[in-house]
Design a protein around this motif. Structure first.
Motif, PDB file in Angstrom:
ATOM      1  N   SER A  73      37.778  66.877  32.546  1.00 60.75           N
ATOM      2  CA  SER A  73      38.842  67.779  32.987  1.00 60.75           C
ATOM      3  C   SER A  73      40.194  67.111  32.704  1.00 60.75           C
ATOM      4  N   THR A  74      41.263  67.873  32.891  1.00 65.70           N
ATOM      5  CA  THR A  74      42.598  67.362  32.596  1.00 65.70           C
ATOM      6  C   THR A  74      42.908  66.090  33.372  1.00 65.70           C
ATOM      7  N   ASP A  75      42.585  66.098  34.676  1.00 66.64           N
ATOM      8  CA  ASP A  75      42.929  64.923  35.476  1.00 66.64           C
ATOM      9  C   ASP A  75      42.059  63.723  35.106  1.00 66.64           C
ATOM     10  N   GLN A  76      40.815  63.979  34.702  1.00 67.56           N
ATOM     11  CA  GLN A  76      39.959  62.864  34.258  1.00 67.56           C
ATOM     12  C   GLN A  76      40.505  62.241  32.975  1.00 67.56           C
ATOM     13  N   ARG A  77      41.013  63.097  32.079  1.00 65.40           N
ATOM     14  CA  ARG A  77      41.569  62.564  30.829  1.00 65.40           C
ATOM     15  C   ARG A  77      42.818  61.735  31.112  1.00 65.40           C
ATOM     16  N   ALA A  78      43.602  62.188  32.077  1.00 61.84           N
ATOM     17  CA  ALA A  78      44.793  61.411  32.438  1.00 61.84           C
ATOM     18  C   ALA A  78      44.371  60.039  32.954  1.00 61.84           C
ATOM     19  N   ARG A  79      43.325  60.031  33.768  1.00 60.95           N
ATOM     20  CA  ARG A  79      42.854  58.735  34.297  1.00 60.95           C
ATOM     21  C   ARG A  79      42.248  57.874  33.194  1.00 60.95           C
ATOM     22  N   ALA A  80      41.713  58.539  32.162  1.00 63.01           N
ATOM     23  CA  ALA A  80      41.133  57.787  31.045  1.00 63.01           C
ATOM     24  C   ALA A  80      42.215  57.192  30.138  1.00 63.01           C
ATOM     25  N   GLY A  81      43.487  57.593  30.355  1.00 60.30           N
ATOM     26  CA  GLY A  81      44.559  56.941  29.606  1.00 60.30           C
ATOM     27  C   GLY A  81      45.413  57.839  28.736  1.00 60.30           C
ATOM     28  N   LEU A  82      45.368  59.136  28.994  1.00 59.62           N
ATOM     29  CA  LEU A  82      46.170  60.061  28.211  1.00 59.62           C
ATOM     30  C   LEU A  82      47.429  60.424  29.005  1.00 59.62           C
TER      31      LEU A  82
END
Lengths: 249, 327
Positions: A73-82
């Motif tokens: 999801s969007t927030d997971q991608r942010a946490r992954a470094g995006l």
């Protein structure tokens, strides 16, 4: 090939009969600015949405640091470094500049489940937020309400919030949008220095900025990448001139 | 001291001074009115977390108020009739002990808020309002048909429940208990607003997309806010039932959900003392205008209309001006 930070592998997306993304494969390498240009309606926003996670591609995948994040999801991608910035500023207008920056630092810390201690008293979060604000030159207006900022300052804050995340890749959707000549130049200088920290996938309409900044350019027309290359290669490309640059120069 | 803190302090002093005066003048009815205002303020303070900070327009908060009421009613009913709540596989007795009743009210409200929240937070806007309303109606009709606990008629509890060290039947002592609960919840709300969670929730209401972009899940934040909010309103329900020594399905009614929302809007959405200002005004209007005419709601309607049209910050906004930024 190890220096590829962000990659799309053949992503496609259709809305009914309209193909907004057709088998798009682009990559973003460490230390570079990769600009995506294309006329209105070429599918730039759809591409960004699929990279950041608000739209799921019909086919293909998105990889961040070699990891398949297509199902994230969007927030997971942010946490992954995006780290992304929005074309139209997405800021908490009622909050102060510092609070907006703190929000980024809080997201990066991954610990929002604290109900009692004051957020302004968290020195680690605060240092991170203030550092980001100082870098974009907003430290002087930290206690101003976001709604009272000028348009240019909001664009800077948008970038500052992304900085607090210390992402491994930036995705910036028209960071120059609505900036005057001076503001645009200032932002260009800033992004120029930022690429060493994390590479930037840059969607931008301001051609002066794109030509000044980009290490590589991909040209998107009708949902397809018709060319990828250095600034000189793109300038010389006949199809690009016909499809895009011919309209503007 | 800002104008808003002065206003809040005046309200709080009033909540201490008026019942003290009533005690001296031997006016127990005034104390009961004040107790009603404090309990309604507590219910609204619960909603204010979901609605004011999280932007969740819940038209189903009576569910939690009713759950609190029935938690008290059911436990006290079994205690006063000396019949166990259940006797298999283990015996659970009823109780007249307030802390236990509050604990049960909180836990059941939290569970209900979790389930309702998970389902209704999949939607936003008008659909969210409708789903919370639908849940409210489900609980309402369930309570009506639950004949073991009085069905439509509700249940009377003969003696007010106990709190260690207090004579809860003395109006001023029960009032003190309710006021203490309200103050604790207000302190918690004040801290919550300035906490990391409060910062994130406040932003989740304004720009959910930003939350996702920094790696925070806005729906999960709102869900937790909804649960906290439900627990507080549930506690208010337990106290309300104890005040009246009576529970009935009206505690679950959608009219009551609307009433809690009216309190919040009247007092000032998202303002710390908004629910208090709203509840005090509401109870005062109900008492004074209600004495003049049965149709006092017409006047309430006019006042509400004026607040919505001309004073978006409610009474708090009217008196204390726009909210200062949070630092």
């Amino acid at each position: 090939m190890t220096d590829i930070v962000l990659r799309t592998d053949g992503i496609s997306k259709s809305f009914g009969a309209l193909t907004a993304s057709n088998d798009i494969s682009i990559d973003l390498r460490a230390g570079e600015i990769h600009a995506i240009i294309g006329p209105n309606g070429a599918g730039k926003s759809t591409l960004i949405a699929q990279i950041c996670g608000s739209l799921q591609p019909d086919a293909g995948k998105v990889e961040l640091m070699g990891r398949d994040v297509t199902g994230f999801s969007t927030d997971q991608r942010a946490r992954a470094g995006l780290g992304r910035t929005f074309q139209i500023s997405a800021l908490a207008m009622e909050d102060t500049v510092l609070q907006n920056a703190l929000l980024g630092a809080l997201g990066a810390s991954g610990r929002p489940w604290r109900f009692w201690a004051g957020v302004l008293g968290d020195t680690a979060l605060r240092a991170r937020a203030e550092e980001a604000l100082a870098r974009v030159g907003l430290d002087g207006v930290a206690s101003k309400r976001c709604a009272d900022l000028s348009h240019g300052q909001r664009r800077q804050l948008e970038v500052a919030v992304a900085l607090t995340l210390r992402p491994c890749a930036f995705v910036m959707d028209e960071p120059m949008a609505g900036l005057g000549a001076a503001g645009s130049k200032e932002m260009t200088t800033f992004l120029d220095g930022l690429r060493q920290e994390a590479p930037i996938l840059l969607v931008e309409h301001d051609m002066d900025a794109v030509f000044a900044l980009a290490d590589r350019i991909s040209v998107l027309v009708y949902g397809e990448v018709i060319a990828t290359g250095t600034v000189d290669q793109i300038r010389a490309d006949a199809r690009v001139r016909e499809a895009y640059l011919g309209e503007t120069t | 001291m800002t104008r808003e803190t002065t206003f809040n302090a005046v309200l709080l002093l009033g909540l201490i001074a008026v019942p003290t005066w009533a005690l001296i003048m031997d006016q127990p009815f005034t104390i009961t009115l004040a107790t009603r205002a404090v309990i309604l303020a507590l219910a609204a303070a619960g909603l204010n977390i979901a609605l004011g900070i999280g932007g969740l327009v819940s038209l189903g908060h009576a569910v939690f108020f009713g759950i609190g009421g029935y938690a008290m009613g059911i436990l006290a009913h079994h205690a006063q009739s000396y019949s166990p709540l259940m006797d298999w596989p283990f015996v659970i007795e009823g109780t007249k002990f307030m802390p236990v009743i509050w604990l049960v009210a909180s836990v059941v409200s939290a569970l209900a808020a979790l389930v309702i929240g998970i389902l209704s937070l999949r939607t936003t806007g008008a659909y969210f309002i409708m789903i919370t309303l639908a849940f409210g109606q489900m609980f309402y009709y369930f309570a009506i048909s639950w004949s073991a606990y009085g069905g439509e008629d509700g249940m009377s509890i003969y003696v007010r429940n106990d709190f260690p060290g207090l004579n809860t039947l003395a109006p001023i002592q029960f009032y003190g208990l309710c006021l203490a609960m309200l103050v604790i919840v207000l302190i918690f709300s004040a801290r919550l607003r300035k906490s990391p969670f409060g910062l994130a929730l406040n932003a989740a209401r304004q720009v959910p997309a930003r939350l996702d972009a920094v790696g925070l899940n806005p729906v999960r934040l709102k869900l937790v806010a909804f649960v906290i909010s439900g627990v507080i309103t549930g506690l208010a329900g337990a106290l309300f039932a104890d005040l009246n020594r009576f529970v009935s399905p009206t505690m679950f009614s959608w009219q009551f959900s609307g009433e809690i929302m009216v309190l919040v809007i009247l007092g000032g959405v998202g303002r710390l003392f908004g629910p208090v200002a709203g509840a005090v005004t509401f109870v005062a209007l109900e008492h004074f205008l209600g004495g003049l005419t049965e149709f006092w709601h017409i006047f309430l309607g006019v006042i509400l209309l004026a607040v919505v049209l001309f004073a978006r910050g409610g009474i708090t906004g009217l008196v204390a001006g726009k909210e200062a930024s949070h630092d």
